[in-house]
Design an enzyme around this catalytic site. Structure first.
Site, PDB file in Angstrom:
ATOM      1  CG  ASN A   1      -6.600  10.908  -0.031  1.00 43.49           C
ATOM      2  OD1 ASN A   1      -6.538  11.208  -1.222  1.00 43.49           O
ATOM      3  ND2 ASN A   1      -7.026   9.740   0.387  1.00 43.49           N
TER       4      ASN A   1
ATOM      5  CG  ASP B   1      -9.685   9.194  -6.557  1.00 45.21           C
ATOM      6  OD1 ASP B   1      -9.425   8.457  -5.582  1.00 45.21           O
ATOM      7  OD2 ASP B   1     -10.812   9.681  -6.759  1.00 45.21           O
TER       8      ASP B   1
ATOM      9  CG  ASP C   1      -0.391   0.129   2.513  1.00 51.24           C
ATOM     10  OD1 ASP C   1       0.817   0.411   2.595  1.00 51.24           O
ATOM     11  OD2 ASP C   1      -1.111  -0.048   3.514  1.00 51.24           O
TER      12      ASP C   1
ATOM     13  CD  GLU D   1      -4.495   3.331   1.984  1.00 48.91           C
ATOM     14  OE1 GLU D   1      -4.066   3.485   3.132  1.00 48.91           O
ATOM     15  OE2 GLU D   1      -5.719   3.379   1.700  1.00 48.91           O
TER      16      GLU D   1
END
Length: 311
Positions: free
Chosen positions: A195, A204, A187, A230
């Site tokens: 974010n 994204d 991840d 993620e």
């Protein structure tokens, strides 16, 4: 009542191709349905071998069919699903069809002249392009639906459900044939902070770019899936633990070296990877082991690879 006068107008207006051949496969008659589409006149081709009149005929196949009809005095039929067309005739749907030629259903009927000796075969050619187009569109829709059911809507890699079913399959295959298979779980490091700084659209964009980049690093047989958020997983068939570790290190380094552009900004990201290899455990157990290795990679400082061991 004499009906001979009906024959010519009926054949000329019939929305079906009519082609009559003698026992040597020479053209005896063809109606306007065929002459208009093939740009031919009966006077030009009458008495000529059908294989020289129409280019691209499946000659060996058609000879067997015609000779069988004549020998058995029994009809034969070929649908567009078996053979899309026999004679190359243009269709009237150039936009909706991907084929240049009319899809055809063809009936082959034995005929005997009034003298009781001369034998012929009548080919009735029906335009089946509508059915062909509908079937083709249906298959395309089904393929798109199947693809949507197994891929992640954001990244385009396999979704969790399909990816996990493939892991089940690969572990079963490994057990049956005693072949190696390994699993990588990874991840993004500090994805929440990313974010918060760039917004969900930035997050994204990173996931999309990362998925595409890692896909390029994998073999066609490897399976990349989005496990959740993620977190991603890579199934490596025919790969032992040592080789899987090499793959993981290569991916980890490639991601760290990559800068992702978003709204004119360059985003640097890293990933942590956990590696585990199949040793007769279940697919769920293999995931747990790779997940524990991933946790260790995080605990040791991120941006690195950790391998699960039983110790």
């Amino acid at each position: 009542m004499q009906l001979d006068w009906l024959l010519q107008p009926l054949l000329s207006q019939l929305n079906t191709g009519v082609l009559i051949l003698d026992s040597q496969h020479n053209v005896v008659f063809l109606n306007q349905f065929i002459t208009r589409r093939a740009d031919l006149q009966l006077a030009e081709v009458e008495g000529k071998l059908v294989y020289t009149v129409f280019s691209g005929l499946p000659e060996a196949w058609l000879r067997r069919k015609l000779d069988g009809v004549l020998a058995l005095q029994a009809p034969a039929f070929s649908s567009w699903e078996q053979r899309q067309y026999i004679i190359k005739l243009p269709h009237l749907r150039p936009v909706s069809s991907d084929s240049e030629y009319m899809a055809q259903n063809c009936s082959m009927l034995p005929l005997t002249a009034p003298d009781g000796v001369s034998q012929y075969v009548c080919l009735l050619i029906e335009d089946a392009t509508d059915a062909y187009v509908y079937q083709h569109q249906l298959q395309q829709s089904m393929s798109m639906l199947e693809l949507a059911n197994r891929t992640d809507g954001l990244t385009g890699v396999y979704n969790r459900s399909y990816w996990q079913s493939q892991l089940e399959y690969e572990t079963q295959r490994a057990a049956r044939y005693q072949h190696p298979v390994s699993l990588l779980l990874f991840d993004l490091d500090k994805f929440k902070q990313l974010n918060d700084r760039y917004g969900h659209q930035g997050g994204d964009a990173v996931l999309i770019e990362l998925s595409a980049m890692i896909t390029e690093l994998l073999r066609d047989t490897d399976l990349l899936g989005r496990y959740g958020g993620e977190e991603f997983g890579i199934i490596l068939p025919e790969t032992n633990l040592a080789c899987a570790q090499l793959v993981a290190n290569r991916i980890c380094a490639a991601v760290a070296a990559q800068k992702i552009l978003f709204n004119g900004q360059s985003i640097a990201v890293t990933i942590s990877i956990g590696v585990a290899s199949y040793t007769n455990q279940t697919a769920d157990e293999l995931i747990q082991q790779a997940d524990m290795a991933l946790y260790n990679a995080k605990r040791l400082g991120r941006n690195q690879v950790a391998v699960w061991t039983a110790d």
